[in-house]
Design a protein around this motif. Structure first.
Motif, PDB file in Angstrom:
ATOM      1  N   ILE A  17      -2.425  -1.748  -2.514  1.00 23.74           N
ATOM      2  CA  ILE A  17      -3.844  -1.978  -2.295  1.00 23.74           C
ATOM      3  C   ILE A  17      -4.015  -2.316  -0.815  1.00 23.74           C
ATOM      4  O   ILE A  17      -3.809  -3.456  -0.411  1.00 23.74           O
ATOM      5  N   PRO A  18      -4.344  -1.323   0.025  1.00 24.62           N
ATOM      6  CA  PRO A  18      -4.577  -1.647   1.431  1.00 24.62           C
ATOM      7  C   PRO A  18      -5.798  -2.549   1.551  1.00 24.62           C
ATOM      8  O   PRO A  18      -6.846  -2.261   0.993  1.00 24.62           O
ATOM      9  N   VAL A  19      -5.664  -3.658   2.250  1.00 20.81           N
ATOM     10  CA  VAL A  19      -6.768  -4.605   2.357  1.00 20.81           C
ATOM     11  C   VAL A  19      -7.511  -4.488   3.680  1.00 20.81           C
ATOM     12  O   VAL A  19      -8.645  -4.918   3.793  1.00 20.81           O
ATOM     13  N   ALA A  20      -6.895  -3.935   4.682  1.00 23.53           N
ATOM     14  CA  ALA A  20      -7.556  -3.781   5.974  1.00 23.53           C
ATOM     15  C   ALA A  20      -6.784  -2.748   6.770  1.00 23.53           C
ATOM     16  O   ALA A  20      -5.637  -2.462   6.484  1.00 23.53           O
ATOM     17  N   ARG A  52     -12.200   4.138   9.652  1.00 21.74           N
ATOM     18  CA  ARG A  52     -11.953   3.173   8.578  1.00 21.74           C
ATOM     19  C   ARG A  52     -12.132   3.885   7.240  1.00 21.74           C
ATOM     20  O   ARG A  52     -13.004   4.736   7.091  1.00 21.74           O
ATOM     21  N   PHE A  55     -12.057   1.735  -0.077  1.00 21.25           N
ATOM     22  CA  PHE A  55     -11.077   1.050  -0.910  1.00 21.25           C
ATOM     23  C   PHE A  55     -10.185   2.091  -1.580  1.00 21.25           C
ATOM     24  O   PHE A  55     -10.669   3.088  -2.114  1.00 21.25           O
ATOM     25  N   LEU A  57      -6.296   2.839  -3.842  1.00 18.24           N
ATOM     26  CA  LEU A  57      -5.145   2.365  -4.607  1.00 18.24           C
ATOM     27  C   LEU A  57      -4.039   3.395  -4.488  1.00 18.24           C
ATOM     28  O   LEU A  57      -4.296   4.593  -4.431  1.00 18.24           O
TER      29      LEU A  57
END
Length: 168
Positions: A17-20, A52, A55, A57
């Protein structure tokens, strides 16, 4: 110390889960590639775009074998796979300029270009209400980020590792 030789198989599975984060695309070249003007003949352009993502997964998984030589020493071999798709969300030119042969900035295009040429909102589909001059010529606002169709960046790999493990 007696040898504790044994062969063990193992698997590993994980969720990503990339958060940033962001991707940065840097480019440079002759200024004439941007604008056909003889005055720009001795200049080059430099630009950096920050993109950017939405969200996302993904997963990572591994399958391996470990051969224990001693209680604190083992050999291993492992195959690993990583799978992550990231769909673009926004983009912005953080650097966009003409520079001379000495590397001095001749013109910073971020100061003169409208927001629609410097920032992008990536959307699933363009429509009559999108801020895009092709699909909404009468409602296009050059002072807002331009809407463009999104794309997906694929971050995948399959790798193999061979090594020695020491346990302390």
């Amino acid at each position: 110390m007696p040898l504790t030789q044994s062969l063990d198989a193992y698997t590993r599975v994980g969720l990503m889960i990339p958060v940033a984060g962001a991707a940065f695309i840097e480019a440079e070249g002759p200024a004439l590639a941007i604008q056909q003007d003889p005055m720009l003949n001795s200049l080059k352009f430099e630009r950096t775009e920050e993109i950017r993502g939405n969200f996302s997964l993904g997963y990572t998984a591994a399958l391996g074998l470990e051969y224990n030589l001693k209680s604190n020493l083992a050999l291993f071999v492992e195959a690993e796979a990583l799978h992550l798709n990231v769909t673009r969300n926004t983009g912005e030119f953080t650097t966009f300029r003409f520079v001379n042969q000495e590397g001095n900035v001749a013109q910073d295009l971020r100061e003169v270009l409208p927001a629609s040429q410097l920032r992008t909102n990536f959307v699933d589909a363009l429509g009559a209400n999108s801020n895009n001059p092709r699909t909404n010529p009468t409602g296009f606002d050059a002072d807002r980020p331009q809407d463009l169709p999104t794309s997906t960046s694929f971050y995948h790999h399959i790798s193999a590792q061979v090594g020695v493990k020491f346990r302390f």
